[in-house]
Design an enzyme around this catalytic site. Structure first.
Site: not given
Lengths: 435, 435
Positions: A84, A163, A170, A185, A189
């Site tokens: 990621h 999320d 947010r 977050s 995931k």
């Protein structure tokens, strides 16, 4: 147990520590629409100021993870590792990386995001391949991973719904830049993908969400901690995002650059980052030790095995794999505009944020969720930090379709490049590795 | 000018200072329901953490003040001074105080609140007088002030609507205990009364919102500052609220105690506080200097002039003034329960918070907005800090109607009194004056 949300807000506001049970209650009630947005946003702001300790962070992430379905990859025997990135400009690394590590025996169940603010999105880039779909159902993951070793999919409605709700809130309430909220977050995931380990690319610099090394290192540390508490080892690489990565910034053009990396013909920086990450992922998967992993990755490129995985991935997800040989199948823009050097000298700035925002204005990204992306427009950057240029040399070529979009893009590029009399060294691409 | 609320939240979150124009925009948009509650609550939490500087506080208060109508008392020639208390247990001072200063030539346009949490409300106490209404329209204030010198009214829909909306949101989102938000809430409502000066009673101790002297002094300082910026001089008196004020805690019984103060027969502490405040208000009004003001206040009591003002006030606002001579007209409870001393010794604790919560459970206050008050129930406290008691002596008499309410009240009184072998001095009633 049932709690009073206003009391829990008060506890966090006053610097208290919440129990796992209390945090799980909050996530469950909020996901079930039984806690009002106005209470949650006040709570999020209190978290932003007072943080979470390690135990709270683990509990919060775990509660988010279990707010919906979780992938079940028990039918996949291969080690499962994902990567990621916190997001950058010209960051197409996932596209060549996943096929390389898949070719080396790693299963990559990659769920990616879309273009956000000034950063590009892997899904948007892949969708510039005609027919390519990123809408892969959770039940289809195991078979595709067993067959090809890689899935590149978009977020589903069922995975980590908390999320999605929290992020939208947010975004509207100034509570995005909170380390524990960012970390939970991402991790909720990723852990929902049922992976064995995660490689995280934390980008640092003007074009990244983390503007300095210190903030990035803190996020890295936080991610490693959550990984530990959720039995998912995390390796973090801090990488430079002061200038765009590679030469191409856009969508279709980033696909072409990704293919060139898999041909061994990519720009040095993208190639280096891709092979470094591949090596880390192969190591995390337990397939090789860190000395031999790099060699495996390079071999997957030189043998053409990785390019073959990409072709099979494109075919499996609805695209025409011949696009690899014939990139003219990809959408292309009607016009080119060349930005040239106003003087001789050395490039000391080629700003990722400026170019990122310009590419959004050009149509390559989104300023609002509903915006439609033009996959054919983008930048080809010809001069980056450390390069020498003569007056009139191209700094970048802009592929464009719409005059007003081009004008708008150009209007924010006034300070994107800086040319000085003295050379500046190229920035260090890799700023650190944290495990 | 128009702004982005999410950007303004971000500015306050990051410790920035907002302009008067930005703050006025926020209040106007929120009052007009064009800013969502979830954005406002995040903003309020950011204020709670990062505060307001003096300029921001003045601008915010001023914007709240102008969110609705403002009283116009230009037709009242007398100096106009009000008193506000941050709330306590047994605090009925406003009821004897306003008639005393009105008798001395001050106009008191007092807009009060209702019972909240463990504290009583002046309006609820007054409404225990049969027929008495606190629903006085803004246009009726000048004539009543010219005639009698005092109005005791409830909040109207039209004055400072921003405060009503904000307070409801703060109550649900853990953003009540913020000094600038508390101060601006009080001051916007008081300045909207078109007064020349304000006396503020900041209560300190277990039964008060400010638990310690330091927090109370900071609130006092903040209030004096806002007063300065809005041309409304504020004198703050810090007073003890570690134990209830006076002997009576309830509603009808507090009216009886108030009348006794005006007859010169009240408990020492309520009498002393009332006369001190009267003296400060007469001084603030410019009617006398601080040396002679106290004498004027005492004379208003001894001459019966103040009691006469109370009678006229009751009559003017729909009640029967004969209640003053015949308090049996007030509602009274059917039963009495006596709490007795379990041992000989000296009282070292008679806790305001415990007794406040017990009185709510008894029915004298509200735990939810919609609760209906029973005006006849309450406490008559017989032993306070510093008193000596013998085993079996009454500590308090409870007037009650409902057995389960009595049981519920008794269940939270276990630690309300403490009896020790050694005496403790009475707490200082007046802890400081700040101007």
């Amino acid at each position: 147990m049932t709690y009073s949300m206003v009391e829990l807000i008060g506890q966090k506001r006053d610097g208290g520590t919440l129990s796992a049970d209390q945090l799980a209650w909050i996530i469950a009630e909020y996901t079930g629409h039984r806690i009002a947005d106005y209470q949650m946003s006040a709570f999020l702001m209190a978290i932003l100021f007072n943080g979470f300790d390690t135990t709270e962070l683990a509990a919060w992430t775990n509660a988010m993870l279990h707010s919906g379905e979780v992938l079940d990859l028990s039918a996949v025997a291969k080690p499962k590792v994902d990567k990621h990135s916190t997001g950058g400009v010209g960051d197409k690394v996932s596209i060549p990386l996943a096929p390389i590590v898949a070719a080396c025996g790693v299963a990559v169940p990659m769920i990616s995001g879309r273009s956000l603010a000034h950063t590009g999105g892997t899904l948007d880039k892949l969708e510039s391949i005609p027919g390519f779909t990123t809408d892969i159902a959770p039940w289809a993951f195991p078979e595709q991973l067993n067959d090809i070793g890689v899935v590149m999919a978009g977020q589903t409605e069922t995975l980590v719904p908390a999320d999605r709700h929290l992020y939208a809130l947010r975004d509207a309430t100034g509570t995005v830049p909170s380390l524990p909220l960012i970390a939970s977050s991402i991790m909720s995931k990723k852990v929902a993908e049922d992976i064995d380990a995660l490689l995280l690319d934390v980008k640092v610099g003007s074009g990244a969400f983390m503007k300095n090394r210190q903030d990035a290192a803190m996020l890295a540390q936080t991610m490693v901690e959550i990984g530990r508490s959720s039995d998912t080892p995390v390796t973090v690489v801090l990488t430079d995002m002061s200038q765009p990565l590679g030469r191409e910034v856009g969508n279709a053009n980033e696909i072409i650059e990704s293919i060139s990396v898999l041909r061994g013909e990519g720009p040095e920086d993208v190639t280096e980052l891709t092979l470094t990450f591949a090596s880390e992922m192969i190591t995390l998967a337990g397939i090789a030790d860190s000395e031999t992993a790099r060699g495996l990755a390079e071999q997957a490129v030189s043998s053409g095995a990785a390019l073959d995985v990409l072709a099979r991935l494109i075919e499996r997800q609805g695209g025409d794999p011949r696009v690899i040989e014939n990139t003219a199948q990809l959408p292309s823009a009607r016009n080119e505009y060349v930005i040239t050097a106003p003087r001789d000298g050395w490039i000391t700035r080629c700003d990722a944020l400026d170019i990122g925002f310009a590419s959004v204005r050009l149509g390559a990204g989104r300023s609002r969720k509903k915006d439609v992306i033009d996959p054919s427009v983008g930048f080809s950057i010809e001069a980056k930090v450390g390069d020498s240029v003569s007056v009139g040399d191209p700094l970048a070529r802009i592929a464009w379709n719409d005059q007003s979009a081009l004008d708008s893009a150009l209007s924010v590029l006034g300070n994107a490049w800086r040319i000085a009399d003295e050379p500046t060294p190229k920035p260090d691409l890799i700023m650190g590795v944290i495990t």
